[in-house]
Design a protein around this motif. Sequence first.
Motif, PDB file in Angstrom:
ATOM      1  N   PHE A 100       0.861  -0.922   0.394  1.00  0.00           N
ATOM      2  CA  PHE A 100       0.085   0.109  -0.136  1.00  0.00           C
ATOM      3  C   PHE A 100       1.028   1.394  -0.089  1.00  0.00           C
ATOM      4  N   TYR A 101       1.943   1.092   0.788  1.00  0.00           N
ATOM      5  CA  TYR A 101       2.948   2.039   0.585  1.00  0.00           C
ATOM      6  C   TYR A 101       3.110   2.851  -0.947  1.00  0.00           C
ATOM      7  N   SER A 102       3.673   1.762  -1.538  1.00  0.00           N
ATOM      8  CA  SER A 102       3.645   2.071  -3.026  1.00  0.00           C
ATOM      9  C   SER A 102       2.573   2.559  -3.774  1.00  0.00           C
ATOM     10  N   VAL A 103       1.154   2.567  -2.936  1.00  0.00           N
ATOM     11  CA  VAL A 103       0.664   3.027  -4.103  1.00  0.00           C
ATOM     12  C   VAL A 103       0.233   4.523  -3.961  1.00  0.00           C
ATOM     13  N   ILE A 104       0.921   4.863  -2.817  1.00  0.00           N
ATOM     14  CA  ILE A 104       1.003   5.954  -1.991  1.00  0.00           C
ATOM     15  C   ILE A 104       1.996   6.516  -2.424  1.00  0.00           C
ATOM     16  N   SER A 105       2.901   6.331  -3.219  1.00  0.00           N
ATOM     17  CA  SER A 105       4.486   6.488  -3.124  1.00  0.00           C
ATOM     18  C   SER A 105       3.945   6.982  -5.311  1.00  0.00           C
ATOM     19  N   GLY A 106       3.166   5.743  -5.479  1.00  0.00           N
ATOM     20  CA  GLY A 106       2.379   6.417  -6.688  1.00  0.00           C
ATOM     21  C   GLY A 106       2.042   8.021  -6.850  1.00  0.00           C
ATOM     22  N   TRP A 107       1.015   7.792  -5.946  1.00  0.00           N
ATOM     23  CA  TRP A 107       0.153   9.016  -6.205  1.00  0.00           C
ATOM     24  C   TRP A 107       1.194  10.228  -6.249  1.00  0.00           C
ATOM     25  N   THR A 108       2.062  10.403  -5.240  1.00  0.00           N
ATOM     26  CA  THR A 108       3.394  11.669  -5.018  1.00  0.00           C
ATOM     27  C   THR A 108       4.477  11.295  -7.087  1.00  0.00           C
ATOM     28  N   LEU A 109       3.326  10.679  -7.794  1.00  0.00           N
ATOM     29  CA  LEU A 109       4.536  10.336  -8.766  1.00  0.00           C
ATOM     30  C   LEU A 109       3.461  11.316  -9.529  1.00  0.00           C
ATOM     31  N   GLU A 110       2.101  11.066  -9.862  1.00  0.00           N
ATOM     32  CA  GLU A 110       1.159  11.477 -10.229  1.00  0.00           C
ATOM     33  C   GLU A 110       1.524  13.209 -10.142  1.00  0.00           C
ATOM     34  N   TYR A 111       1.331  13.540  -8.383  1.00  0.00           N
ATOM     35  CA  TYR A 111       1.142  14.686  -7.481  1.00  0.00           C
ATOM     36  C   TYR A 111       2.745  15.658  -9.067  1.00  0.00           C
ATOM     37  N   THR A 112       3.725  15.070  -7.953  1.00  0.00           N
ATOM     38  CA  THR A 112       4.802  15.882  -8.977  1.00  0.00           C
ATOM     39  C   THR A 112       4.484  16.395 -10.572  1.00  0.00           C
ATOM     40  N   TRP A 113       4.090  15.053 -10.883  1.00  0.00           N
ATOM     41  CA  TRP A 113       3.662  15.352 -12.798  1.00  0.00           C
ATOM     42  C   TRP A 113       2.528  16.066 -13.110  1.00  0.00           C
ATOM     43  N   ARG A 114       1.743  16.445 -12.244  1.00  0.00           N
ATOM     44  CA  ARG A 114       0.858  17.314 -12.500  1.00  0.00           C
ATOM     45  C   ARG A 114       1.363  19.287 -11.905  1.00  0.00           C
ATOM     46  N   ALA A 146     -11.471  11.309  -7.678  1.00  0.00           N
ATOM     47  CA  ALA A 146     -10.952  10.453  -9.410  1.00  0.00           C
ATOM     48  C   ALA A 146     -10.717   9.599  -9.290  1.00  0.00           C
ATOM     49  N   PHE A 147      -8.484  10.581  -9.259  1.00  0.00           N
ATOM     50  CA  PHE A 147      -7.779   9.773  -9.535  1.00  0.00           C
ATOM     51  C   PHE A 147      -7.676   8.371  -8.966  1.00  0.00           C
ATOM     52  N   ALA A 148      -7.802   9.176  -7.455  1.00  0.00           N
ATOM     53  CA  ALA A 148      -6.889   7.461  -6.720  1.00  0.00           C
ATOM     54  C   ALA A 148      -7.655   6.285  -6.240  1.00  0.00           C
ATOM     55  N   GLN A 149      -8.904   6.446  -7.394  1.00  0.00           N
ATOM     56  CA  GLN A 149     -10.837   5.511  -7.531  1.00  0.00           C
ATOM     57  C   GLN A 149     -10.090   5.101  -8.666  1.00  0.00           C
ATOM     58  N   SER A 150      -9.430   5.326  -9.622  1.00  0.00           N
ATOM     59  CA  SER A 150      -9.389   5.001 -10.987  1.00  0.00           C
ATOM     60  C   SER A 150      -8.727   3.501 -10.841  1.00  0.00           C
ATOM     61  N   GLN A 151      -8.550   2.516 -12.266  1.00  0.00           N
ATOM     62  CA  GLN A 151      -8.435   1.513 -13.008  1.00  0.00           C
ATOM     63  C   GLN A 151      -6.510   2.154 -12.908  1.00  0.00           C
ATOM     64  N   LEU A 152      -6.324   1.977 -14.044  1.00  0.00           N
ATOM     65  CA  LEU A 152      -5.175   2.644 -14.359  1.00  0.00           C
ATOM     66  C   LEU A 152      -4.003   3.339 -14.155  1.00  0.00           C
ATOM     67  N   PRO A 153      -4.358   4.570 -13.768  1.00  0.00           N
ATOM     68  CA  PRO A 153      -2.857   5.544 -14.167  1.00  0.00           C
ATOM     69  C   PRO A 153      -2.363   5.423 -12.437  1.00  0.00           C
TER      70      PRO A 153
END
Length: 461
Positions: A100-114, A146-153
Amino acid sequence: MRSTFSTRMGAIAAAAGSAIGLGNIWRFPYMTGENGGAAFLLIYLGAVLVLGIPLMIAELLIGRTAHADVAGSFRKLLPDTKWYWVGAVSVFVAVVILGFYSVISGWTLEYTWRALTNDFQASVASAQLVTPEAQASQILTMDFNAFAQSQLPPVLWASLFIAINAFILLGGVQKGIERASNILMPILLLLLVALCVNSLTLPGASEGLKFLFEPDFSKVTGQTVLAACGQAFFSMSVGMGCLIIYGSYMGDSTKLGKTALSVAALDTFIALLAGITIFPACYSYGITPNAGPSLIFITLPSVFVAMPGGYFWALLFFVLVTLAALTSTMSLLEAEVTFFNETVGLSRRRAILLSSLITWVFCIVSSLSLGIWDGYRIAGLNFFDFCDFVTSSVFMPLGAAAISLFVGWKLDRQIVRDAITNCNEDSGWYVLPLIWALRIFCPAIIFLIFLKGIGLIPDAI
Ligand code: PFF
């Protein structure tokens, strides 16, 4: 020959890298926000001193004495006993946390991109064209959900994150973990200091500082104390063997007490800096910082949208969080890798591949459980929340208690003394207090945390 860190500084940077992570920059501020600010902070500092530091010394000591993976260390120090299982279960816990930690870490990558593509501003502006009265925080909340509940990103970002970890670990202990920590930790500190200075210059910053530094003890309950202790475990990475692994890479001249103190001090300092960055910024823009886990993904982007130079500060912030997450996940993955490498007997490359694959499966299930698989529940919780709950409320306290009892009661006292004094080179004045803390005090407090965690102590206490 088994690898070791090449320098003492490298060892400290790696262990501090494990400790400093989402726990400091994401979890500490929202726990402080939810539990009444400064009063929580004071109790947290107490927990670091009386629980975190002894447990950290205990873990480093096990690893440094045995020079083996987590399960192998217990087996080497106490052969032909069931203590080996403490290590084996820790590896499983590392897999679950990493999932689960890498899921949140993935969010941080997405938010860096945003942040890089100025998406926060753009999203708020375009939504306000349609609905002018919509507030930035509402729009950013919808975006985040919308992002956290989506499937692929989220799965793709988390996969990238796991791949980066695997790549670093392929470099080995000195050229992978140690080099990455030596580079990333100073960058992390610089970014945080820059963000902190900016926050302190915002109008109304002092309200945020008051929240963090003026204690109101009327808000303290049993719940606050236990939450602070749980936060100290999570933040310092104790209770699940990662520090046993890093201890096992420390040379025999490393001073365990000093190393643990330095790591604890750095970890606490960074958590404080994160608080000093986040609370003044929130107060300055009239946003209450009690949002819970979404604090850095919703509250802070709302602040950045309103702040002059917000583009730049948002980018710095999310790069910071991503780097912090990376140095922690490296230690979790390394705990898995050494198990498959040394106990199961796979080559290091294969062990890295297998560990990444297992982690990846857990990560996909965790991520989807926030969206399409939300309906599948374990004990009323979706898989993501269940993993968070069982690891931090059940397995980490149990692991910490086992490690504490192992060093306190089972390890020969001479081994403990030799490890701490480096065979009488240094003073061992704190060996006895440490042993008694590990024998009685730490397990007793941990037991209370455990009872509270599984709901056997009522909320009113
Ligand atoms: N200490 C890390 C943080 O504060 O984010 C999280 C963590 C890493 C917990 C490694 C446990 C662990 F073994």
